[in-house]
Design a protein around this motif. Sequence first.
Motif, PDB file in Angstrom:
ATOM      1  N   GLY A 104       0.821  -1.211   0.000  1.00  0.00           N
ATOM      2  CA  GLY A 104       0.000   0.000   0.000  1.00  0.00           C
ATOM      3  C   GLY A 104       0.853   1.259   0.000  1.00  0.00           C
ATOM      4  O   GLY A 104       0.588   2.203  -0.751  1.00  0.00           O
ATOM      5  N   LYS A 105       1.914   1.228   0.820  1.00  0.00           N
ATOM      6  CA  LYS A 105       2.812   2.398   0.879  1.00  0.00           C
ATOM      7  C   LYS A 105       3.449   2.647  -0.496  1.00  0.00           C
ATOM      8  O   LYS A 105       3.542   3.792  -0.950  1.00  0.00           O
ATOM      9  N   ASN A 106       3.848   1.562  -1.181  1.00  0.00           N
ATOM     10  CA  ASN A 106       4.455   1.716  -2.512  1.00  0.00           C
ATOM     11  C   ASN A 106       3.475   2.324  -3.505  1.00  0.00           C
ATOM     12  O   ASN A 106       3.856   3.106  -4.377  1.00  0.00           O
ATOM     13  N   LEU A 107       2.229   1.961  -3.333  1.00  0.00           N
ATOM     14  CA  LEU A 107       1.191   2.523  -4.198  1.00  0.00           C
ATOM     15  C   LEU A 107       1.032   4.028  -3.937  1.00  0.00           C
ATOM     16  O   LEU A 107       0.881   4.833  -4.857  1.00  0.00           O
ATOM     17  N   VAL A 108       1.085   4.388  -2.666  1.00  0.00           N
ATOM     18  CA  VAL A 108       1.016   5.814  -2.303  1.00  0.00           C
ATOM     19  C   VAL A 108       2.199   6.555  -2.937  1.00  0.00           C
ATOM     20  O   VAL A 108       2.037   7.625  -3.530  1.00  0.00           O
ATOM     21  N   VAL A 109       3.408   5.950  -2.848  1.00  0.00           N
ATOM     22  CA  VAL A 109       4.606   6.571  -3.436  1.00  0.00           C
ATOM     23  C   VAL A 109       4.415   6.756  -4.941  1.00  0.00           C
ATOM     24  O   VAL A 109       4.668   7.843  -5.488  1.00  0.00           O
ATOM     25  N   LEU A 110       3.945   5.701  -5.603  1.00  0.00           N
ATOM     26  CA  LEU A 110       3.735   5.767  -7.061  1.00  0.00           C
ATOM     27  C   LEU A 110       2.788   6.895  -7.427  1.00  0.00           C
ATOM     28  O   LEU A 110       3.056   7.678  -8.343  1.00  0.00           O
ATOM     29  N   MET A 111       1.675   6.965  -6.697  1.00  0.00           N
ATOM     30  CA  MET A 111       0.681   7.986  -7.025  1.00  0.00           C
ATOM     31  C   MET A 111       1.239   9.382  -6.768  1.00  0.00           C
ATOM     32  O   MET A 111       1.014  10.302  -7.551  1.00  0.00           O
ATOM     33  N   MET A 112       1.980   9.526  -5.668  1.00  0.00           N
ATOM     34  CA  MET A 112       2.537  10.857  -5.366  1.00  0.00           C
ATOM     35  C   MET A 112       3.553  11.263  -6.433  1.00  0.00           C
ATOM     36  O   MET A 112       3.518  12.389  -6.929  1.00  0.00           O
ATOM     37  N   GLU A 113       4.456  10.331  -6.780  1.00  0.00           N
ATOM     38  CA  GLU A 113       5.478  10.671  -7.785  1.00  0.00           C
ATOM     39  C   GLU A 113       4.837  10.997  -9.117  1.00  0.00           C
ATOM     40  O   GLU A 113       5.242  11.933  -9.799  1.00  0.00           O
ATOM     41  N   SER A 114       3.831  10.198  -9.458  1.00  0.00           N
ATOM     42  CA  SER A 114       3.236  10.398 -10.772  1.00  0.00           C
ATOM     43  C   SER A 114       2.361  11.645 -10.809  1.00  0.00           C
ATOM     44  O   SER A 114       1.997  12.112 -11.883  1.00  0.00           O
ATOM     45  N   ARG A 115       2.034  12.188  -9.645  1.00  0.00           N
ATOM     46  CA  ARG A 115       1.242  13.425  -9.620  1.00  0.00           C
ATOM     47  C   ARG A 115       2.116  14.630  -9.285  1.00  0.00           C
ATOM     48  O   ARG A 115       1.635  15.680  -8.929  1.00  0.00           O
ATOM     49  N   GLY A 116       3.455  14.461  -9.385  1.00  0.00           N
ATOM     50  CA  GLY A 116       4.339  15.626  -9.343  1.00  0.00           C
ATOM     51  C   GLY A 116       5.066  15.883  -8.042  1.00  0.00           C
ATOM     52  O   GLY A 116       5.702  16.930  -7.888  1.00  0.00           O
ATOM     53  N   TYR A 117       5.027  14.959  -7.085  1.00  0.00           N
ATOM     54  CA  TYR A 117       5.772  15.150  -5.839  1.00  0.00           C
ATOM     55  C   TYR A 117       7.149  14.486  -5.919  1.00  0.00           C
ATOM     56  O   TYR A 117       7.314  13.457  -6.582  1.00  0.00           O
ATOM     57  N   THR A 118       8.121  15.080  -5.245  1.00  0.00           N
ATOM     58  CA  THR A 118       9.412  14.438  -5.061  1.00  0.00           C
ATOM     59  C   THR A 118       9.302  13.595  -3.798  1.00  0.00           C
ATOM     60  O   THR A 118       9.014  14.127  -2.726  1.00  0.00           O
ATOM     61  N   VAL A 119       9.495  12.297  -3.937  1.00  0.00           N
ATOM     62  CA  VAL A 119       9.271  11.407  -2.794  1.00  0.00           C
ATOM     63  C   VAL A 119      10.550  10.681  -2.417  1.00  0.00           C
ATOM     64  O   VAL A 119      11.227  10.106  -3.266  1.00  0.00           O
ATOM     65  N   ILE A 120      10.882  10.746  -1.140  1.00  0.00           N
ATOM     66  CA  ILE A 120      11.991   9.953  -0.619  1.00  0.00           C
ATOM     67  C   ILE A 120      11.360   8.794   0.151  1.00  0.00           C
ATOM     68  O   ILE A 120      10.743   8.993   1.200  1.00  0.00           O
ATOM     69  N   ASP A 121      11.500   7.603  -0.430  1.00  0.00           N
ATOM     70  CA  ASP A 121      10.875   6.419   0.154  1.00  0.00           C
ATOM     71  C   ASP A 121      11.885   5.749   1.082  1.00  0.00           C
ATOM     72  O   ASP A 121      12.905   5.242   0.644  1.00  0.00           O
ATOM     73  N   MET A 122      11.563   5.741   2.376  1.00  0.00           N
ATOM     74  CA  MET A 122      12.501   5.190   3.357  1.00  0.00           C
ATOM     75  C   MET A 122      12.306   3.696   3.571  1.00  0.00           C
ATOM     76  O   MET A 122      13.012   3.091   4.382  1.00  0.00           O
ATOM     77  N   GLY A 123      11.347   3.126   2.881  1.00  0.00           N
ATOM     78  CA  GLY A 123      11.168   1.679   2.969  1.00  0.00           C
ATOM     79  C   GLY A 123      10.292   1.260   4.139  1.00  0.00           C
ATOM     80  O   GLY A 123       9.389   1.984   4.546  1.00  0.00           O
ATOM     81  N   VAL A 124      10.607   0.071   4.692  1.00  0.00           N
ATOM     82  CA  VAL A 124       9.796  -0.486   5.781  1.00  0.00           C
ATOM     83  C   VAL A 124      10.592  -0.494   7.080  1.00  0.00           C
ATOM     84  O   VAL A 124      11.804  -0.256   7.082  1.00  0.00           O
ATOM     85  N   ASP A 125       9.881  -0.751   8.189  1.00  0.00           N
ATOM     86  CA  ASP A 125      10.529  -0.881   9.494  1.00  0.00           C
ATOM     87  C   ASP A 125      11.394   0.351   9.809  1.00  0.00           C
ATOM     88  O   ASP A 125      12.530   0.227  10.257  1.00  0.00           O
ATOM     89  N   VAL A 126      10.821   1.516   9.545  1.00  0.00           N
ATOM     90  CA  VAL A 126      11.578   2.761   9.739  1.00  0.00           C
ATOM     91  C   VAL A 126      11.452   3.204  11.205  1.00  0.00           C
ATOM     92  O   VAL A 126      10.347   3.460  11.700  1.00  0.00           O
ATOM     93  N   LYS A 127      12.583   3.259  11.882  1.00  0.00           N
ATOM     94  CA  LYS A 127      12.594   3.607  13.317  1.00  0.00           C
ATOM     95  C   LYS A 127      12.277   5.098  13.502  1.00  0.00           C
ATOM     96  O   LYS A 127      12.510   5.915  12.607  1.00  0.00           O
ATOM     97  N   GLU A 128      11.783   5.424  14.704  1.00  0.00           N
ATOM     98  CA  GLU A 128      11.385   6.790  15.018  1.00  0.00           C
ATOM     99  C   GLU A 128      12.520   7.780  14.716  1.00  0.00           C
ATOM    100  O   GLU A 128      12.339   8.816  14.087  1.00  0.00           O
ATOM    101  N   GLU A 129      13.736   7.408  15.180  1.00  0.00           N
ATOM    102  CA  GLU A 129      14.870   8.331  15.014  1.00  0.00           C
ATOM    103  C   GLU A 129      15.293   8.465  13.548  1.00  0.00           C
ATOM    104  O   GLU A 129      15.845   9.495  13.151  1.00  0.00           O
ATOM    105  N   GLN A 130      14.987   7.431  12.733  1.00  0.00           N
ATOM    106  CA  GLN A 130      15.314   7.541  11.300  1.00  0.00           C
ATOM    107  C   GLN A 130      14.423   8.586  10.626  1.00  0.00           C
ATOM    108  O   GLN A 130      14.884   9.313   9.741  1.00  0.00           O
TER     109      GLN A 130
END
Length: 210
Positions: A104-130
């Motif tokens: 689902g997150k990848n789908l959100v990334v795809l839609m955002m990128e394809s609608r003109g946003y610059t997206v930095i995808d940090m992947g999964v299991d992203v810790k609070e401090e990351q």
Amino acid sequence: MAILEDIQNCVLDGELDEIKDLVQKAVDEGIDPAAIINDGLIGGMNIVAPLFKSGEMFVPEVMESADTMNEGMQVVKPLITDADMPTKGKVIIGTVNGDLHDIGKNLVVLMMESRGYTVIDMGVDVKEEQFVEAIKEHKPDIVGMSSLLTTTMMKIDDTIKMINESGLRDQVKIIIGGAPISQEFADDIGADGYSEDASTAVELCDRMMA
Ligand code: B1M
């Protein structure tokens, strides 16, 4: 322009084999690369988004459209400098600590990128401090967090608390989503927005950037 409409339809139909030639034809005709991106490639995804939202297109078809858009983008990207690259805003996004679901997150990334946003995808299991470090490094407009498990949804709360403690909260808008998430939960933990699917996530970002 007819060729920009052809590019839109090519993206809509996910015709991966044809998009590069079509985009190259538009370039050869002297059409501004920014118009090819905005009105052709992103234009195609702008047609896809409401169809996905209304259930007339499904996940695999949306992925094919996004792949086609990205393939076409490869032709025009070298022709424009980063400064010319249209972007509506910068988003960092990740699935929270302890959670490995990313479809689902990848789908959100795809839609955002394809609608003109610059997206930095940090992947999964992203810790609070990351998330906190990424805000410092990339200075995004929006931070997106996804959670699919009732056991990880409170990690969103933990992350927001850490962003607060780091003094960065007023620099970013925070949006959240995922199957167990609701508007009520978003309000409770002080997120700026919630969306139930990838299309409305983009609409939410558009409202925040307006
Ligand atoms: Co998991 N899993 N899973 N799983 N899994 C669920 C979520 C579950 C509901 C299945 C079930 O029991 N019925 C259940 C959670 C129960 C709960 O917490 N209440 C569950 C469980 C228990 C688990 C494990 C614990 C199982 C185990 O090992 N015992 C384990 C946990 C692993 C971990 O994360 N630590 C686990 C593992 C896995 C797989 C690895 C096998 C795999 C994930 C593969 C991957 O993602 N790469 C998996 C899958 C595939 C699922 C289901 C079947 C499908 C999830 C999915 O991809 N949906 C899921 C059951 C279900 O949801 N029906 C389930 C399709 C996707 C397009 O939808 O992710 O909801 P979704 O995303 C939507 C919206 O939610 C929204 O937009 C997306 C697109 O429209 N959205 C956002 C999502 N993020 C957003 C962010 C936003 C905005 C919108 O802004 C930032």
